[in-house]
Structures are given as C-alpha cells and as structure tokens.
Design a protein around this motif. Structure first.
Motif, mmCIF file in Angstrom:
data_model
loop_
_atom_site.group_PDB
_atom_site.id
_atom_site.type_symbol
_atom_site.label_atom_id
_atom_site.label_comp_id
_atom_site.label_asym_id
_atom_site.label_seq_id
_atom_site.Cartn_x
_atom_site.Cartn_y
_atom_site.Cartn_z
ATOM 1 N N ALA A 126 7.475 13.841 12.921
ATOM 2 C CA ALA A 126 6.195 14.297 12.369
ATOM 3 C C ALA A 126 5.420 13.131 11.756
ATOM 4 O O ALA A 126 4.206 13.028 11.936
ATOM 5 N N GLU A 127 6.123 12.260 11.037
ATOM 6 C CA GLU A 127 5.469 11.082 10.435
ATOM 7 C C GLU A 127 4.860 10.200 11.528
ATOM 8 O O GLU A 127 3.715 9.770 11.418
ATOM 9 N N ALA A 128 5.632 9.938 12.580
ATOM 10 C CA ALA A 128 5.146 9.077 13.668
ATOM 11 C C ALA A 128 3.974 9.737 14.400
ATOM 12 O O ALA A 128 2.961 9.086 14.686
ATOM 13 N N ASP A 129 4.093 11.020 14.703
ATOM 14 C CA ASP A 129 3.030 11.721 15.429
ATOM 15 C C ASP A 129 1.763 11.860 14.598
ATOM 16 O O ASP A 129 0.649 11.758 15.128
ATOM 17 N N ALA A 130 1.919 12.084 13.303
ATOM 18 C CA ALA A 130 0.747 12.225 12.426
ATOM 19 C C ALA A 130 -0.091 10.952 12.446
ATOM 20 O O ALA A 130 -1.316 11.018 12.345
ATOM 21 N N GLU A 131 0.560 9.795 12.593
ATOM 22 C CA GLU A 131 -0.167 8.521 12.652
ATOM 23 C C GLU A 131 -1.178 8.492 13.789
ATOM 24 O O GLU A 131 -2.214 7.880 13.673
ATOM 25 N N GLY A 132 -0.879 9.127 14.881
ATOM 26 C CA GLY A 132 -1.816 9.142 15.994
ATOM 27 C C GLY A 132 -2.787 10.303 15.930
ATOM 28 O O GLY A 132 -3.990 10.146 16.129
ATOM 29 N N ILE A 133 -2.246 11.481 15.637
ATOM 30 C CA ILE A 133 -3.064 12.696 15.644
ATOM 31 C C ILE A 133 -4.175 12.632 14.605
ATOM 32 O O ILE A 133 -5.296 13.069 14.856
ATOM 33 N N GLU A 134 -3.883 12.069 13.440
ATOM 34 C CA GLU A 134 -4.847 12.081 12.336
ATOM 35 C C GLU A 134 -6.191 11.458 12.707
ATOM 36 O O GLU A 134 -7.209 11.799 12.127
ATOM 37 N N HIS A 135 -6.205 10.570 13.673
ATOM 38 C CA HIS A 135 -7.449 9.888 14.053
ATOM 39 C C HIS A 135 -8.252 10.665 15.087
ATOM 40 O O HIS A 135 -9.410 10.352 15.321
ATOM 41 N N HIS A 136 -7.633 11.644 15.721
ATOM 42 C CA HIS A 136 -8.285 12.343 16.822
ATOM 43 C C HIS A 136 -8.618 13.794 16.514
ATOM 44 O O HIS A 136 -9.302 14.432 17.291
ATOM 45 N N VAL A 137 -8.135 14.303 15.408
ATOM 46 C CA VAL A 137 -8.320 15.709 15.092
ATOM 47 C C VAL A 137 -9.708 15.951 14.496
ATOM 48 O O VAL A 137 -10.198 15.164 13.694
ATOM 49 N N SER A 138 -10.326 17.041 14.912
ATOM 50 C CA SER A 138 -11.676 17.353 14.441
ATOM 51 C C SER A 138 -11.635 18.032 13.071
ATOM 52 O O SER A 138 -10.587 18.533 12.641
ATOM 53 N N ASP A 139 -12.779 18.070 12.432
ATOM 54 C CA ASP A 139 -12.889 18.776 11.146
ATOM 55 C C ASP A 139 -12.578 20.266 11.320
ATOM 56 O O ASP A 139 -11.944 20.874 10.455
ATOM 57 N N ALA A 140 -13.007 20.837 12.448
ATOM 58 C CA ALA A 140 -12.742 22.264 12.694
ATOM 59 C C ALA A 140 -11.241 22.519 12.805
ATOM 60 O O ALA A 140 -10.722 23.505 12.261
ATOM 61 N N THR A 141 -10.537 21.619 13.475
ATOM 62 C CA THR A 141 -9.088 21.777 13.610
ATOM 63 C C THR A 141 -8.403 21.571 12.271
ATOM 64 O O THR A 141 -7.472 22.307 11.918
ATOM 65 N N LEU A 142 -8.848 20.590 11.512
ATOM 66 C CA LEU A 142 -8.277 20.369 10.180
ATOM 67 C C LEU A 142 -8.450 21.607 9.308
ATOM 68 O O LEU A 142 -7.536 21.994 8.580
ATOM 69 N N LYS A 143 -9.617 22.227 9.393
ATOM 70 C CA LYS A 143 -9.867 23.439 8.615
ATOM 71 C C LYS A 143 -8.924 24.554 9.057
ATOM 72 O O LYS A 143 -8.360 25.274 8.221
ATOM 73 N N ALA A 144 -8.722 24.673 10.370
ATOM 74 C CA ALA A 144 -7.804 25.692 10.887
ATOM 75 C C ALA A 144 -6.372 25.406 10.425
ATOM 76 O O ALA A 144 -5.643 26.328 10.050
#
Length: 158
Positions: A126-144
């Motif tokens: 999860a730590e490794a994957d979050a490093e990549g995902i965090e830069h590509h996720v939209s505000d709408a997805t973050l809210k969800a």
C-alpha cells in the motif's frame, strides 16, 4: 448472493472511448507525471526539514534514488516554480507555496494509503502503490475515497 453483471456493463468496460475523451484522459495522465516529480521533491523536503531541520541536495538524491546532478536540476526547477529557495551552504527551504503543496500532497498520500489499507492491501504494498496513485487520482475520486472511509468507520463502530 451477488448477481452477475449484465452484458451491457461488461461491454461498456471494454468499449473504446471517444477520441476526445481518450485524449483528455491521456493528457491528464501526462500532466500528472510531469508534476509528480515536483510533488515528490516538495513532500520529501518538508519531511527532511521536519525530521532533521534541513534538506540538502545530497540527502534528497539518496532518498529518491537519483544522481546528485538530477536532484540539483530538479531543485532548480522547483526554484523556478517558486516552491523552494536554496541558500548556499544552508540547504533547501520551502516557500509558502511549496509548504502548501507539500501539505496537499501529504494529505492526498495519506488518504490513498488509508483507502488501500481499508481494501486489505498489505501495508508495504500500500505504501509503495500510494506513491504512484497519489499523483494521478482526481479530486472527485479522493472525495469518494474519503466518503467511503467515513461510511466504513461508522459501520464498524455500529
């Protein structure tokens, strides 16, 4: 018992998007890749300052696994963007703009990490994957993600 998804849903998952929609998606991904490096540097600089009181190019290069010249070039880009100031023999410091970006990136990282952990992803992965995902996720997805995590906490408390 869970129902099988309808053929329409399955077909729509494999349907080719319109040219405009696909170009927009790829454009968003290219933009995220471009800013991801700056975000990683700013986040690391904030962490280094928070833990040791200073951020030096040598430490940044080592922690990001890049060469010293690569770190220097990216730090120069951060300066041009108004995110950091570098003082000779004193290290690198975040500007207000840099601190604000580091705070947003850290919050995004934390939320993505919490979501992955809630899905049952092992912490190290999860730590490794979050490093990549965090830069590509939209505000709408973050809210969800945030809403999902709030609901799951409420249902666990019940």
């Amino acid at each position: 018992m869970r129902q099988k998804p309808s053929m329409d849903v399955a077909a729509s998952l494999h349907a080719l998007p319109t040219e405009q929609a696909q170009a927009r998606r790829f454009g968003k991904a290219r933009s995220a890749r471009s800013t991801a490096i700056l975000e990683d540097y700013v986040e690391l600089i904030a962490d280094l300052i928070g833990s040791s009181g200073e951020a030096r190019a040598t430490d940044i290069a080592r922690r990001l696994g890049v060469s010293h010249p690569t770190a220097i070039n990216t730090i120069s880009r951060l300066k041009r963007e108004g995110l950091v100031v570098a003082r000779p023999y004193r290290g690198i410091f975040l500007t207000e703009k840099g601190e604000a970006l580091a705070k947003r990136v850290r919050a995004r990282h934390r939320l993505v990490l919490q979501m992955l952990l809630a899905l049952g992803v092992p912490r190290e992965t999860a730590e490794a994957d979050a490093e990549g995902i965090e830069h590509h996720v939209s505000d709408a997805t973050l809210k969800a993600f945030s809403e999902f995590l709030k609901r799951s906490r409420v249902s666990k408390a019940s």
